[in-house]
Design an enzyme around this catalytic site. Structure first.
Site, short mmCIF file in Angstrom:
data_model
loop_
_atom_site.label_atom_id
_atom_site.label_comp_id
_atom_site.label_asym_id
_atom_site.label_seq_id
_atom_site.Cartn_x
_atom_site.Cartn_y
_atom_site.Cartn_z
N CYS A 81 2.82 -5.72 -13.47
CA CYS A 81 2.56 -4.28 -13.62
C CYS A 81 3.02 -3.73 -14.97
CB CYS A 81 3.21 -3.51 -12.47
SG CYS A 81 2.52 -3.96 -10.87
N ASN B 272 -1.70 1.29 -6.68
CA ASN B 272 -1.06 0.54 -7.77
C ASN B 272 -2.10 -0.41 -8.37
OD1 ASN B 272 0.34 -1.21 -9.41
ND2 ASN B 272 2.02 -1.55 -7.97
N HIS C 9 4.24 4.03 -14.60
CA HIS C 9 3.52 3.07 -13.76
C HIS C 9 3.36 3.69 -12.38
CE1 HIS C 9 2.14 -0.34 -11.68
NE2 HIS C 9 3.28 -0.61 -11.08
N1 COA Z 1 2.70 1.00 7.83
C1 COA Z 1 3.64 1.24 8.78
N2 COA Z 1 4.87 0.70 8.77
C2 COA Z 1 5.15 -0.13 7.74
C3 COA Z 1 4.22 -0.42 6.72
C4 COA Z 1 2.96 0.16 6.81
N3 COA Z 1 2.02 -0.04 5.88
N4 COA Z 1 4.81 -1.27 5.85
C5 COA Z 1 6.05 -1.50 6.28
N5 COA Z 1 6.25 -0.81 7.44
C6 COA Z 1 7.46 -0.76 8.27
C7 COA Z 1 8.34 -1.97 8.10
O1 COA Z 1 7.89 -3.04 8.89
C8 COA Z 1 9.68 -1.43 8.57
O2 COA Z 1 9.69 -1.43 9.99
P1 COA Z 1 11.04 -1.79 10.79
O3 COA Z 1 12.00 -0.68 10.41
O4 COA Z 1 10.58 -1.75 12.20
O5 COA Z 1 11.46 -3.13 10.30
C9 COA Z 1 9.64 0.04 8.11
O6 COA Z 1 8.26 0.33 7.88
C10 COA Z 1 10.47 0.29 6.88
O7 COA Z 1 10.14 -0.70 5.92
P2 COA Z 1 10.62 -0.63 4.44
O8 COA Z 1 10.07 -1.79 3.67
O9 COA Z 1 12.12 -0.41 4.42
O10 COA Z 1 9.91 0.74 3.99
P3 COA Z 1 9.99 1.52 2.65
O11 COA Z 1 10.28 2.93 2.91
O12 COA Z 1 10.84 0.82 1.63
O13 COA Z 1 8.47 1.49 2.10
C11 COA Z 1 7.20 0.27 0.47
C12 COA Z 1 7.86 0.24 1.85
C13 COA Z 1 6.60 -1.10 0.22
C14 COA Z 1 6.12 1.34 0.48
C15 COA Z 1 8.27 0.63 -0.59
O14 COA Z 1 9.43 -0.15 -0.38
C16 COA Z 1 7.80 0.41 -1.98
O15 COA Z 1 6.88 1.07 -2.46
N6 COA Z 1 8.46 -0.51 -2.71
C17 COA Z 1 8.14 -0.79 -4.08
C18 COA Z 1 6.94 -1.67 -4.10
C19 COA Z 1 6.39 -1.82 -5.46
O16 COA Z 1 6.42 -0.89 -6.22
N7 COA Z 1 5.87 -3.01 -5.75
C20 COA Z 1 5.23 -3.29 -6.95
C21 COA Z 1 6.20 -3.33 -8.07
S1 COA Z 1 5.38 -2.87 -9.50
#
Ligand code: COA
Length: 322
Positions: A113, A279, A249
């Site tokens: 990214c 993204n 980004h």
């Molecule tokens: N829909 C519903 N629930 C979802 C889900 C979805 N699409 N994706 C994950 N969950 C659930 C998980 O399973 C977890 O459930 P649990 O509590 O029963 O285990 C819960 O939501 C929380 O998961 P978590 O990963 O802690 O959520 P979050 O608030 O961190 O959001 C992302 C997840 C991926 C959206 C977030 O962490 C993020 O954007 N991270 C950065 C990713 C990124 O930028 N990547 C590229 C780098 S350039």
């Protein structure tokens, strides 16, 4: 020594839009969850057979039109991508051939990214050292091809697209500074399965899909982007009030808001496209830049802070007087 300045911007998005509701029909998620946790409403997905090279060419042509230059005027092509059409030749070489030019240096940089920021930083150095005078700098990715469509934690995040700028030698900055970093120890938090070392199509290598520990990536991204804001301002002896626009980004609206807070910039000075594009990996920063240039928000002479964070981990920034 010369400076490099941005002469024109361009971008390209595939026609097909995928909504959150469409994804909710495929995996256990909802429009509400995706909007709340990421800020994403929709993303674009490239058509079958539509690869990085084709999208990159379209964005490059728009940037050259905006800059008022032709392909023959270009003497360097640097393309940030993680989804090259082939392992080799570089997609930058394919773009060069598509543009009908030959002879100038053309190569890809792979910083996921952060790919466009890396490409911009590299091209800027060519121009500053007078090794090139007019460069096409492109970020393009079809990240949809690297997704496990049964994994709700990753398949909702990414979209496809391309963005480009033409940068040119000038006596005035332009790109005031660029800052590139990486820390390879973070590979386990974000990587693509499969390996050329195992044999590109070996069964044991598994499918080439994105594996991510999203919440861990989130925390490191917020911390790291806060640090790069400080580094960029300090390198230029500027206070945060000097920044007119943040062009971040576009991974997650909450990460963008955290960086804006660090700069104490109101959100109406932050270019946000993550709602419409998701993204788009290396394409996200130049796509956001082109969007705000074309809709008239960003004006000549304003100071822009471009930043990105991605797999590697890699991260970087550029401070630009547009
Ligand atoms: N829909 C519903 N629930 C979802 C889900 C979805 N699409 N994706 C994950 N969950 C659930 C998980 O399973 C977890 O459930 P649990 O509590 O029963 O285990 C819960 O939501 C929380 O998961 P978590 O990963 O802690 O959520 P979050 O608030 O961190 O959001 C992302 C997840 C991926 C959206 C977030 O962490 C993020 O954007 N991270 C950065 C990713 C990124 O930028 N990547 C590229 C780098 S350039």
């Amino acid at each position: 020594m010369k400076y490099a300045s941005i002469k024109g911007t361009g971008s390209y998005l595939p026609e097909k839009i995928v909504t959150n509701d469409e994804l909710a029909a495929m995996v256990d998620t909802s429009d509400e969850w995706i909007r709340e946790r990421t800020g994403i409403h929709q993303r674009h997905r490239s058509a079958d057979g539509e690869g990085t090279g084709q999208m990159a060419e379209a964005a490059a042509r728009h940037a050259m039109d905006a800059a008022g230059v032709s392909p023959e005027d270009i003497d360097l092509i640097v393309l940030g991508t993680t989804t090259p059409d082939r392992v080799y030749p570089a997609t930058a070489c394919q773009v060069q051939a598509r543009l009908g030019i030959a002879g100038c240096a053309a190569f890809d940089v792979q910083a996921v990214c952060s790919g466009f920021i890396y490409a911009l930083g590299v091209a800027e150095k060519f121009i500053r050292t007078e090794s090139a005078t007019r460069a096409l700098v492109i970020g393009a990715d079809v990240h949809s091809r690297l997704l496990d469509w049964a994994d709700r934690s990753t398949c909702i995040l990414f979209g496809d697209g391309a963005g480009a700028v033409v940068i040119e030698a000038s006596d005035e900055p332009g790109i005031m500074s660029s800052h590139l970093h990486a820390d390879g120890r973070y590979e386990p938090l974000l990587y693509v399965d499969g390996s050329v070392a195992d044999g590109y199509d070996a069964q044991s290598a598994g499918p080439a899909v994105t594996r991510m520990q999203g919440n861990e990536v989130f925390k490191v991204a917020v911390r790291t982007l806060g640090r790069i804001v400080d580094e960029t301002l300090a390198a230029n002896g500027l206070k945060r009030q000097a920044v007119d626009w943040l062009i971040p980004h576009q991974a997650n609206l909450r990460i963008i808001q955290a960086t804006a807070k660090k700069l104490r910039l109101p959100m109406d000075r932050v270019v946000v496209t993550v709602d419409k594009h998701g993204n788009t990996s290396a394409a996200s920063v130049p796509l956001a830049l082109d969007t705000a240039v074309r809709d008239g928000r960003i004006k000549r002479g304003e100071i822009l802070l471009l930043e990105a964070f991605g797999g590697g981990f890699t991260w970087g920034s550029a401070l630009v007087r547009f």
